[in-house]
Design a protein around this motif. Structure first.
Motif, short mmCIF file in Angstrom:
data_model
loop_
_atom_site.label_atom_id
_atom_site.label_comp_id
_atom_site.label_asym_id
_atom_site.label_seq_id
_atom_site.Cartn_x
_atom_site.Cartn_y
_atom_site.Cartn_z
N ARG A 1 0.81 -1.46 -0.20
CA ARG A 1 0.03 0.09 0.18
C ARG A 1 0.96 1.19 0.11
O ARG A 1 0.98 1.66 -0.53
CB ARG A 1 -0.96 -0.11 1.30
N VAL B 1 -6.24 -6.37 -4.50
CA VAL B 1 -7.58 -7.12 -5.28
C VAL B 1 -8.22 -6.01 -5.79
O VAL B 1 -9.29 -5.97 -5.07
CB VAL B 1 -8.11 -8.57 -4.43
N THR C 1 -11.45 -4.45 -7.57
CA THR C 1 -12.34 -4.79 -7.86
C THR C 1 -13.22 -3.71 -8.61
O THR C 1 -13.08 -2.54 -8.75
CB THR C 1 -13.42 -4.84 -6.21
N ALA D 1 -13.49 -9.21 -9.71
CA ALA D 1 -12.37 -8.63 -8.90
C ALA D 1 -11.62 -9.16 -9.22
O ALA D 1 -11.43 -10.92 -9.40
CB ALA D 1 -12.51 -9.17 -6.87
N PRO E 1 -3.80 -12.26 -0.22
CA PRO E 1 -4.51 -10.84 0.06
C PRO E 1 -5.99 -11.76 0.90
O PRO E 1 -6.67 -11.75 0.69
CB PRO E 1 -5.19 -10.61 -1.11
N GLU F 1 -7.51 -10.31 4.00
CA GLU F 1 -8.28 -9.59 4.62
C GLU F 1 -8.82 -9.01 3.08
O GLU F 1 -10.49 -9.00 3.05
CB GLU F 1 -7.72 -8.46 4.80
N GLU F 2 -8.66 -8.64 2.01
CA GLU F 2 -9.26 -8.24 1.31
C GLU F 2 -10.73 -9.52 0.68
O GLU F 2 -11.30 -9.33 0.07
CB GLU F 2 -8.73 -7.80 -0.47
#
Ligand SMILES: Cc1ncc(C[n+]2csc(CCOP(=O)(O)OP(=O)(O)O)c2C)c(N)n1
Ligand SMILES: [Mg+2]
Lengths: 314, 392
Positions: free
Chosen positions: B235, B253, B255, B292, B301, B303-304
């Motif tokens: 990030r 990811v 989307t 996605a 990933p 979390e995503e």
């Protein structure tokens, strides 16, 4: 006896974990004495992985990098490329590999390194088997020798194939310098190290490294066995520079090969006929070497490679 | 910034030039070859001042950059398919040694039968080696991701190697306009590599070494921790890249139209572009579908994917490789990531585009239709119409 004139510096520490009487340990010690502290050594999986001692210790006073068993030739090309890219000069780059890691699984990477003329010294320390994994045969195991995979049992009588001629294979790549070295002759050894250190381009050492554990001899006999290897003609000392051969220890009349063979348990089973076959092969190799020496004085490129002895059952 | 018309392979080579890579080594294999040819040109003309080591195999190519990286140099290599498989031993070695190598991988099928078409089997078979893995959708994404990859790989919180994947031919040999950042911009974003735990001539040190069970696990744990720091570091790196160039690619990811969606398809690489147009078509027909893109595959990933799973009841995962697991590689990972969540969407694994077969809008539409109908098996081979005997 005259005093030895070896460099005083020690770049291999006591506390290493080699077996008593290890020829490979002597080979490294003598090599680093001559090469000095600005040396980077790349070491594949082999006895030396262990001899150098585990993390976080090291038995070497120089920078050492580990690499997978078959990739030493590529590793030293990478080290040299990085040093060149970063402008680091006056560093000797060394690959220090066993016979298995050189002549068998690593021969491709060695050939690549020689062909692309990497400025590095490739050392094969030759203990004539895969010792780290427990004495299995390699391409460098000599005719007749016992190993755990060339047993002397039932109808088997040790290795039935001859030793691979690595010097001939390396010389076919026309390195700037190639030599055979033997820790039992330390002054000849250091002279070759000094010579190689001063050169640039691909260089190769075949260092004789008796292994008391795998060859089955008393650990205090390493130096004596090394001397016998050269004086019987089993491991002649020579160097090849720009295609010119030079035998660096002239043996007037070779000692009988029995003296060398009988000193080691791995040859204990050989019959008189087997020994005669080995003796004939050794004499043949020695005479060819002398011929190369005299011929290459006139025509530097070897006219013919030494022919492999017939794969007789020893 | 200059707009150039580049293939994905040229985009890789230009990124290598802009990153001021110091040591390159590679061995040719279709469809990666034009990367190494282009780099050879860049070195020959002096546009890239690097040592280019010509080797006799991919195994040696990766060893050359592993050893050069161990000495502190910035390094790059590229390969495909069988070349990547031959490297396998060194692929593990590179991450264990914490070498921040960047490798371009042109995804190609694995033989037999020989096939040079796009297929993710090669890089999927390296998913458990400790490398960060990106899959690119466009040539713009290729050049940007390679540049970000160097920053990420060398980041003090990470220090791990990175693979940047591009689909064979769809990207590797297809020309697209690409914004190529200026050298000064890249120099600002990507400073020279700061050597950490590298080997220095004249010192008594060992890089690699060996350990017993007393210490080995500590090294693995360090790699695991570094991997866990990748999402946050990515990030950061994307923000910096955006500041420098004005571009980002939407994180791990990205989307598309997933809000209020009944079904979401997860894709990787170039099939994403096709799927996006299908989403627009279906949305125009009033069907609530979304998309996605799995841009980052390692670290996975979680979390995503969990955030996505919380929003939707049906997820399809399109894998461009067959990996003999309960689903395709991505399908299995998505399912595993969702399992600990309280909301469990139904997950369907699709195999599509194996061995370079086109993933057409028709194929994608069928995937969405089966997701929406709810009557789909756990896994489904797209584009296999009937049982075909190849035994003759
Ligand atoms: C790819 C691979 N295959 C096998 C091994 C196992 N192995 C470790 S050391 C060794 C023997 C090496 O023999 P040599 O090069 O002669 O060195 P020595 O052990 O005799 O010192 C082998 C086979 C390995 N490390 N990697
Ligand atoms: Mg050996």
């Amino acid at each position: 006896m005259a005093k030895l004139t070896l460099p005083a510096q020690e770049l291999m520490f006591s506390g290493h974990s080699a077996c008593p009487g290890c020829g490979a340990a002597l080979a490294m010690r003598l090599l680093l004495k001559g090469l000095g502290p600005r040396t980077v050594v790349s070491v594949p999986a082999c006895c030396w992985t262990v001899i150098a001692t585990p993390y976080p210790t090291t038995a070497l006073g120089v920078a050492m990098m580990d690499n997978p068993i078959e990739a030493t030739g590529a590793s030293i090309s990478g080290i040299r490329a990085a040093l060149d890219a970063m402008g680091e000069k006056d560093v000797t780059v060394v690959g220090f590999a066993g016979d298995g890691g050189t002549a068998d699984i690593g021969i491709q990477a060695l050939s690549g390194m020689l062909e692309r003329r990497t400025n590095a010294l490739y050392v094969m320390y030759d203990n004539e088997a895969y010792m780290n994994t427990g004495v299995q045969r390699s391409g460098e195991t000599p005719l007749g020798a016992w190993t755990t995979t060339t047993p002397v049992e039932g109808h088997e009588h040790g290795k039935i194939e001859a030793k691979k001629d690595m010097m001939a294979i390396v010389l076919a790549h026309h390195p700037v310098y190639a030599a055979t070295l033997n820790p039992s002759f330390p002054e000849d050894f250091e002279r070759k190290v000094e010579k190689a250190k001063a050169m640039s381009g691909p260089r190769f050492f075949d260092i004789f490294a008796p292994c008391s554990t795998g060859w089955r001899f008393d650990a205090q006999k390493t130096i004596a066995i090394g001397r016998l290897a050269t004086d019987t003609g089993v491991f002649p000392l020579y160097e090849v520079e720009n295609g010119r051969y030079h035998v660096t220890r002239k043996v007037g009349s070779l000692k009988p090969v029995e003296e060398y063979l009988h000193a080691q348990g791995r040859f204990r089973h050989l019959t008189p006929a087997n020994i005669a076959a080995v003796g004939a092969q050794v004499r043949d190799g020695w005479e060819k070497l002398l011929t190369f020496e005299s011929e290459s004085l006139v025509a530097p490129t070897p006219s013919a490679a030494p022919t492999a002895p017939p794969a007789t059952r020893a | 910034m200059t707009v150039m018309v580049l293939s994905g392979n040229s985009a890789q080579a230009h990124a290598v030039r802009l990153a001021r890579v110091q040591v390159v080594s590679a061995y040719p294999i279709t469809p990666q070859t034009s990367i190494v040819e282009k780099i050879a040109d860049l070195v020959a003309t002096g546009a890239l001042k690097a040592e280019y080591v010509q080797v006799e195999s991919e195994h040696s190519a990766l060893q050359v950059v592993v050893s050069a990286s161990g000495m502190g140099a910035r390094t790059y290599t590229a390969t495909s398919s069988h070349g990547l498989l031959l490297m396998h031993e060194l692929v593990h070695w590179a991450s264990g040694a914490r070498d921040p190598i960047v490798m371009g991988v042109v995804n190609r099928a694995v033989g037999p039968p020989w096939n040079i078409g796009a297929d993710h089997t090669d890089s999927m078979s390296q998913r458990d080696t400790g490398w960060i893995q990106f899959y690119a959708e466009s040539n713009q994404e290729v050049i940007d991701t390679v540049l970000m990859a160097f920053r990420l790989a060398e980041h003090p919180d990470v220090r791990l190697p990175v693979m940047v994947m591009e689909d064979a031919f769809y990207l590797s040999h297809t020309l697209e306009p690409v914004d190529v950042p200026d050298q000064a911009v890249v120099d600002g974003f990507l400073p020279p590599r700061e050597a950490h735990a590298t080997l220095h001539p004249g010192t008594s040190a060992r890089l690699g070494s060996f350990t017993g069970p007393d210490r080995y696990v500590d090294f693995r744990f360090e790699v695991a921790k570094a991997m866990e720091r990748v999402p946050a570091t990515l990030r950061l790196v994307e923000e910096e890249y955006k500041k420098a160039t004005g571009r980002s690619h939407g994180g791990a990811v990205p989307t598309y139209r997933v809000d209020d969606a009944d079904a979401v398809l997860i894709t990787m690489g170039t099939s994403t572009t096709t799927a996006r147009t299908v989403v627009d078509d279906l949305r125009a027909q009033g069907k609530k579908v979304g998309l996605a893109k799995l841009r980052l595959f390692r670290p996975f990933p979680n979390e995503e994917i969990r955030a996505l799973g919380a929003m939707v009841d049906r997820i399809g995962v399109a894998d461009r490789s067959y990996t003999f697991g309960p689903m395709g590689a991505a399908g299995t990972e998505v399912s595993a990531a969702l399992y600990p969540s309280s909301h469990h969407p139904a997950v369907t694994g699709f195999y599509a585009g194996i061995g370079g077969r086109d993933v057409t809008p028709h194929v994608v539409r069928r995937m969405y239709e089966s997701l929406l109908s709810g009557a789909v098996p756990e896994v489904h081979w797209e584009d296999i119409e009937e049982e075909v005997s190849v035994d003759g």
